[in-house]
Design an enzyme around this catalytic site. Structure first.
Site, PDB file in Angstrom:
ATOM      1  CG  ASP A 229     -23.779 -11.681  10.022  1.00  0.00           C
ATOM      2  OD1 ASP A 229     -24.983 -11.801  10.280  1.00  0.00           O
ATOM      3  OD2 ASP A 229     -23.032 -10.884  10.634  1.00  0.00           O
TER       4      ASP A 229
ATOM      5  CD  GLU B 107     -27.034  -7.658  19.295  1.00  0.00           C
ATOM      6  OE1 GLU B 107     -26.291  -8.288  20.069  1.00  0.00           O
ATOM      7  OE2 GLU B 107     -26.645  -7.234  18.193  1.00  0.00           O
TER       8      GLU B 107
ATOM      9  CD  GLU C 133     -18.506  -2.349  11.047  1.00  0.00           C
ATOM     10  OE1 GLU C 133     -19.635  -2.869  11.177  1.00  0.00           O
ATOM     11  OE2 GLU C 133     -17.552  -2.586  11.817  1.00  0.00           O
TER      12      GLU C 133
ATOM     13  CD  GLU D 229     -17.419 -10.130  13.380  1.00  0.00           C
ATOM     14  OE1 GLU D 229     -18.427 -10.146  14.114  1.00  0.00           O
ATOM     15  OE2 GLU D 229     -16.590  -9.190  13.388  1.00  0.00           O
TER      16      GLU D 229
END
Length: 585
Positions: free
Chosen positions: A381, A251, A490, A515
């Protein structure tokens, strides 16, 4: 004569006994070995090694010790400045994949490429000039690499009035979200719009201002000049990188390192370069593991690290460092950052992969997979996204990234891509050979990813990949259109008669994720099919209707409920990714 000066040896050298000769030869050989070996331990031994090593032989890339990571040597980076910035500013020297691009010839088995046009020559000259004058690359060198201005002609203003009007609306949304953050949560990581206060959380350790750093490029791109200037001043005066607390390496990298790199490449402001290089050094101890695979959590203040996922490192986390770390090497002139991520890539390239797939968990101690769970959504991902973008960012010279990306894509197609009874293409999750027919919102980035990689695969597969990208994006749009709010859950499933809908209460929330909207943006750019712009606008209308509250934007707990319940969180990525993608269509 020399024998007479050696104690214990008689004057007539030829009269040595056999045992004396053996002792003398043993002593002499040890002395020669010691002197010769000492050459390789001298401080400037690199130049000496070149005497003995062939020109084509180079030392292997290995992880440095913790001590070396704290005080890394400053050396000139080996590769010229590339064009894309840190995974945030997606700028390319090349036209889009729908246009014919000039090709670069490469020598087989080497990393050198032939200069084929004046732009390459100017770029190389800029690189030489910049690095002769000091450490690392400069903003001026970056600008000389561009075929067009980063923001386009007239800041990319479209010709048709409807698109202008819609972009103005997205700009107003950004201004509204930013103003409320500034009023109620300035300096905190994120805004809680219902209670009108700031949120710090534990994800970033002691770092503050995540929404500020993450939004720098969006503010600049949208022409919100005064707000950008305020954000820049906060970074200069208040961004404290010496905070103590456990932070997620992933992050911090994508939001702080990526945010600062993007801002620097857009504006050339030295404060962003200085801050990102300072932060980059603080991330290096995370790589001090037996394999060089970094830990998931690092303490920026005490140079220690924590454990993620019961001792395992997560593919989407340690595999989502490459873009930013290559630029840290370019800007600092220190190759250690590139070496760290090259070591990760090397290990992943060599390790045995079940059916060619990359499981989500790896031990940073043993370098082995911990379990065989494969997902294109959360946990996996962005590793795949960074492979294709590393290839494109390198001006299409990173052949390892290209090979690994297309090999992984083939394995995913063979083992995970499915077609529902209703004709929807989706990417299931793979658990040791058993499919879980679930697709997460996070996996919806893959429509755009497969799209931008379509023109770079084998000739016979290019149209296939573009079609696959369109099918995945269509499925993700269906997950939005089949909900009461026209926003996606989600996660959604394809079993028990359900298609593209969440069947579990725990999967029904929406937290302002980008996304699906990013895939609309990429597919619009690649195909110019107006449906992608229209789908994006439908998402804007849904956000305005269901997520906009009096003091910002909030996620919702159930996308299928006609009366929404808000989660009281305006995520930093809503400003930096969701709204930016909406504004770039």
């Amino acid at each position: 004569m020399v024998f007479r000066k050696l104690p214990g040896v008689s004057a007539p050298g030829m009269g040595l006994r056999l045992s004396q000769k053996f002792v003398f030869l043993l002593f002499l050989s040890g002395l020669v070995t010691l002197c010769f070996g000492a050459l390789f331990f001298l401080p400037d031994s690199v130049r000496l090694k070149r005497i003995f090593l062939s020109k084509n032989e180079s030392p292997a890339v290995t992880a440095r010790s913790e001590g070396e990571a704290r005080d890394p040597p400053r050396k000139a980076a080996g590769e010229p400045l590339k064009v894309e910035a840190g995974g945030k500013l997606r700028v390319s020297r090349r036209p889009s994949v729908t246009h014919d691009a000039r090709t670069l010839e490469r020598s087989v088995g080497t990393q050198e490429r032939t200069q084929v046009d004046a732009v390459d020559g100017a770029r190389d000259a800029a690189t030489r000039d910049g690095k002769e004058g000091g450490k690392g690359a400069t903003y001026e060198m970056f600008k000389k690499c561009l075929l067009k201005p980063a923001l386009g002609v007239d800041r990319g203003k479209p010709a048709d009035p409807q698109t202008v009007q819609r972009r103005d609306k997205v700009r107003e949304m950004m201004k509204f979200a930013w103003d409320n953050y500034k009023q109620y949560a300035w300096g905190k990581n994120e805004l809680r719009p219902l209670t009108r206060n700031g949120h710090i959380g534990t994800m970033f350790g002691g770092l503050r201002g995540a929404s500020i750093v993450d939004s720098l490029d969006t503010l600049y791109i949208m022409g919100l000049t005064e707000d950008y200037q305020e954000a820049k001043e906060w970074v200069h005066n208040n961004l404290d990188l010496n905070s103590n607390g456990e932070a997620s390496l992933f992050e911090v990298n994508i939001r702080y390192v990526g945010g600062l790199l993007s801002a620097y490449y857009l504006t050339g402001e030295e404060v962003f370069k200085q801050k990102v290089l300072e932060l980059g050094e603080k991330l290096l101890p995370a790589f001090s593991t037996p394999t060089g695979i970094p830990r998931g959590v690092i303490n920026l203040g005490s140079w220690s690290w924590g454990w993620a996922s019961a001792g395992s490192s997560i593919l989407a986390e340690f595999g989502t460092l490459h873009l930013e770390f290559v630029h840290l090497s370019e800007l600092s002139g220190n190759p250690i950052y590139t070496e760290k991520v090259a070591n990760i890539r090397k290990l992943l390239d060599k390790i045995e992969k079940p059916h060619g797939l990359y499981p989500n968990f790896l031990s940073p101690v043993s370098g082995n997979w911990v379990q065989h769970h494969v997902s294109l959504g959360g946990l996996g991902d962005s590793f795949y996204e960074y492979l294709i973008k590393s290839y494109l960012m390198s001006d299409k010279t990173d052949e390892q990234a290209k090979r690994m990306y297309y090999s992984a894509l083939e394995a995913i197609e063979a083992n995970m891509v499915q077609k529902s009874p209703g004709g929807l293409t989706y990417v299931a999750e793979w658990r040791g050979g058993v499919l879980d027919h679930k697709m997460g919102h996070l996996a919806c980035f893959s429509g755009g990813m497969v799209g931008i990689g379509a023109d770079h695969g084998t000739l016979e597969k290019r149209q296939h990949y573009l079609d696959l990208a369109a099918e995945i994006t269509h499925t993700c749009h269906e997950s939005y259109s089949r909900s009461a709010t026209k926003l996606g859950p989600e996660a959604f499933r394809f079993d028990g008669g359900a298609e593209a809908t969440a069947t579990r209460l725990s999967d029904r929330y929406y937290i302002l994720r980008p996304e699906v909207i990013e895939s609309y943006m990429y597919m619009w750019r690649l195909t110019h099919d107006p449906k992608y712009r229209q789908w994006g606008w439908e998402a804007v209308e849904a956000l305005e209707k269901h997520c906009r509250v009096d003091s910002g934007y909030s996620g919702i707990r159930d996308v299928y409920a006609s009366t929404v319940s808000h989660d009281n969180m305006q995520q930093s990525f809503f400003l930096s990714e969701t709204l930016k993608a909406e504004g770039l269509k």
